[in-house]
Design a protein around this motif. Structure first.
Motif, short mmCIF file in Angstrom:
data_model
loop_
_atom_site.label_atom_id
_atom_site.label_comp_id
_atom_site.label_asym_id
_atom_site.label_seq_id
_atom_site.Cartn_x
_atom_site.Cartn_y
_atom_site.Cartn_z
N UNK A 157 12.35 4.29 -2.07
CA UNK A 157 11.20 3.49 -2.52
C UNK A 157 11.59 2.05 -2.78
N UNK A 158 10.75 1.14 -2.35
CA UNK A 158 11.02 -0.28 -2.55
C UNK A 158 10.94 -0.63 -4.03
N UNK A 159 11.85 -1.47 -4.45
CA UNK A 159 11.85 -1.90 -5.84
C UNK A 159 10.65 -2.82 -6.09
N UNK A 160 10.04 -2.61 -7.24
CA UNK A 160 8.87 -3.41 -7.59
C UNK A 160 9.28 -4.85 -7.85
N UNK A 161 8.62 -5.77 -7.18
CA UNK A 161 8.89 -7.19 -7.38
C UNK A 161 8.05 -7.71 -8.53
N UNK A 162 8.71 -8.34 -9.48
CA UNK A 162 8.01 -8.86 -10.66
C UNK A 162 7.06 -9.98 -10.24
N UNK A 163 5.81 -9.81 -10.54
CA UNK A 163 4.79 -10.79 -10.21
C UNK A 163 4.57 -11.73 -11.38
N UNK A 164 3.94 -12.87 -11.13
CA UNK A 164 3.57 -13.74 -12.25
C UNK A 164 2.66 -13.00 -13.23
N UNK B 260 2.17 7.58 -2.76
CA UNK B 260 2.46 6.25 -2.22
C UNK B 260 3.22 5.38 -3.21
N UNK B 261 3.23 5.77 -4.48
CA UNK B 261 3.93 4.99 -5.50
C UNK B 261 3.05 3.98 -6.20
N UNK B 262 1.76 3.94 -5.87
CA UNK B 262 0.88 2.94 -6.48
C UNK B 262 0.57 3.25 -7.93
N UNK B 263 0.40 4.54 -8.26
CA UNK B 263 0.14 4.88 -9.66
C UNK B 263 1.35 4.58 -10.53
N UNK C 223 0.81 -1.22 0.00
CA UNK C 223 0.00 0.00 0.00
C UNK C 223 0.84 1.27 0.00
N UNK C 224 2.11 1.18 0.33
CA UNK C 224 2.96 2.38 0.36
C UNK C 224 4.38 2.02 -0.05
N UNK C 225 4.58 1.59 -1.28
CA UNK C 225 5.94 1.20 -1.71
C UNK C 225 6.93 2.35 -1.77
N UNK C 226 6.45 3.57 -1.98
CA UNK C 226 7.34 4.73 -2.08
C UNK C 226 7.34 5.56 -0.81
N UNK C 227 6.74 5.08 0.27
CA UNK C 227 6.67 5.84 1.50
C UNK C 227 5.25 6.24 1.82
N UNK C 228 4.97 6.32 3.13
CA UNK C 228 3.59 6.53 3.55
C UNK C 228 3.29 7.94 4.01
#
Length: 566
Positions: free
Chosen positions: A160-167, A214-217, A95-100
């Motif tokens: 910001x947390x690095x985006x983890x590649x999902x299936x 939050x980094x979601x967009x 919900x907050x990968x780039x900070x809350x």
């Protein structure tokens, strides 16, 4: 802590460093306060805010939110979600990968703004603050708690947390869920009126800002970039589902007009966003397409007396508009900047005056003059009558729902054309001309020919949209085709939709056109203050989003590269 000076030999005691856990403890208390405030804000939506049902939404019910209470509930839940993500609670870290902190401040401010706006609207509409009962004051007080907690939080210090590649299936599911959420938000917004629509805009604006911080967009943008075809298909399916949501014909008529406005804005984006040509008379090409369709589609007042099938009318509208684009562009595109804007503004006025005078008195009877061309028949395509009611999948689709689906296909074609052309060699040459025409010419780009191509293509796209508009409105009159007016589409609103949405992008003009069509229509309750509120909203958007609601990724990369080089 004792320290000895090697020069003087004196020993002094330095103050002890504060415990490292103190800032963390303060941040934890502030985050807990924010989360608790979000829970209280969300809970306040389930109690009555007023005693009478005269206020829209029926805020007299305990245990079930209605009207603006739904917006307060959504803002409160977003605040709680952001707090859980900031805590790093397992299952909510996404919900907050780039900070809350920044996101929580926007969420909390959104809850405060929409709640206090609702309370003030109750007092204003019903004639005094006495009409706000205890639940309303509880909601107003509760919405202030997360704001206090959010602004006590320290700024985000972590990267910001690095985006983890999902299936692949998970990423496709997220894109589909985002498209469904967009459909839900649009359906709710188009069904609101007056003060409730203003509250919806406030909530949507603050929520979008919070999701961006939050980094979601950014994560969603990355997913759609990896699955462009899937994202386009999901958006198209969501749009197709709109007529099946139970919305009545009033909202369907709004939807089809938004699509017409958005398609024309996307065509203008070819001229302004890609080629950098300021066209202030672009709405005239929409009028050319509409009048062409009216003349060849079997209208009783048509001077030509033709009844062409729809595909032929579309081709005729697009080709005639393109011809006008070539005729106007050939002598005028040799000038630049303000001079080009003045010339195109003159063309728009010439078109409106000409169709007013082609009435059989001041000139030949072609356009019907101020009365226009009425009685344009409904379309019939492959045996499907767009003017009749049809039952599809158990849902009754009326006339405007039929035209909405047809216009959706036209919009999809225009989007594909815009994307393909923008990524082609011609599109890159347009961007080069937009950034620096002198440098582009020095590199061998034929700027005049390419600008004329952009002008003609933009005119053709507007003409295609005009052919559908003529059948939707049953009549074509000259009044809408002017530079500025109270109701879109007109050239000023079209240009504002492109600039506000984001020049050079696909989604930008679509979003900008939807907002600029809905805002004047939904803010009728402001009466004399409507234009002032509209202007303030534009100023705020341009202040906080100078690149538009959807910034051009190519433009951002170019500017970032230039800044790094400097």
């Amino acid at each position: 802590m004792r320290r000895t000076d090697t020069t003087t030999g004196l020993t002094e005691t330095a103050p002890a460093a504060p415990p490292a856990a103190a800032p963390s403890a303060r941040a934890g208390r502030a985050r807990a306060l924010t989360a608790a405030g979000g829970v209280l804000t969300a809970a306040s939506a389930f109690v009555a805010w007023t005693w009478t049902r005269e206020f829209p939404g029926d805020l007299t019910v305990n245990g079930w939110p209605g009207g603006p209470q739904v917006l307060t509930l959504v803002s409160g839940l977003l605040t709680v979600l952001g707090s859980l993500g900031g805590y790093g609670v397992r299952g909510f870290r996404w919900a907050a990968p780039a900070g809350a902190t920044a996101a929580l401040r926007w969420y909390a401010l959104g809850a405060l703004a929409v709640t206090w706006f609702a309370v003030a609207s109750i007092a204003w509409t019903l004639g005094g603050a006495v009409n706000v009962v205890g639940g309303g004051w509880f909601a107003a007080a509760a919405s202030a708690v997360p704001v206090a907690g959010a602004f006590l939080l320290p700024p985000d210090a972590r990267e910001p947390a690095r985006a983890r590649r999902l299936p692949a299936w998970a990423e496709v599911s997220l894109i589909s869920a985002a498209a469904g959420a967009g459909l839900l938000v649009f359906t709710y917004g188009i069904g609101t009126e007056g003060a409730l629509f203003a509250g919806f805009l406030v909530t949507a604006g603050f929520a979008a800002a919070g999701l961006a911080r939050a980094g979601l967009l950014a994560r969603l943008t990355g997913l759609t970039a990896r699955h462009r075809t899937t994202a386009a298909a999901a958006a198209f399916v969501a749009a197709v589902a709109f007529p099946f949501t139970g919305s009545d014909e009033t909202y369907m008529s709004v939807g089809v007009n938004i699509l017409i406005f958005a398609t024309v804005a996307l065509g203008l984006n070819v001229v302004v966003g890609l080629a950098g040509l300021l066209d202030l008379g672009y709405v005239a090409f929409l009028g050319v397409g509409a009048y062409t369709a009216a003349l060849v589609s079997g209208a009783s007042a048509s001077a030509l007396g033709l009844r062409l099938p729809f595909w032929a009318a579309v081709l005729a509208g697009g080709l005639v508009s393109m011809l006008f684009g070539l005729l106007i562009g050939a002598p005028t595109l040799r000038v630049r900047g303000d001079y080009l804007a003045i010339v195109t503004l003159g063309f728009g006025e010439i078109f409106r005056i000409a169709v007013n005078n082609l009435d059989g008195v001041s000139g030949p009877n072609i356009t019907g003059g101020p009365g226009g061309i009425p009685n344009i028949p409904d379309l019939s395509l492959l045996g499907f009558d767009f003017g009749a009611t049809h039952v599809v999948a158990g849902v009754e689709l009326g006339r405007f729902a039929n035209y909405f689906l047809l216009m959706l296909l036209v919009t999809a074609v225009v989007v594909v054309v815009f994307q393909r052309v923008g990524e082609s060699r011609t599109g890159r040459a347009w961007v080069a001309i937009r950034e620096d025409e002198t440098a582009a010419t020095a590199m061998g780009v034929n700027s005049f020919r390419l600008k004329l191509t952009a002008f003609a293509l933009g005119a053709a796209l507007a003409g295609v949209a005009g052919t559908v508009q003529a059948h939707v409105s049953y009549a074509v009159v000259p009044d809408p085709y002017q530079f500025a007016g109270a109701v879109p589409p007109n050239s000023a609103f079209l240009l504002a939709a492109v600039v506000l949405g984001g020049t050079g992008t696909v989604a930008g003009p679509l979003i900008g056109a939807a907002l600029l069509y809905l805002i004047p229509m939904k803010l009728q309750f402001l009466q004399d203050y409507q234009l002032m509120a509209f202007g303030i909203a534009l100023i705020l958007l341009m202040r906080f989003r100078p690149d538009g609601l959807v910034a051009d990724r190519r433009g951002r990369v170019d500017h970032d590269a230039a800044g790094a080089t400097a």
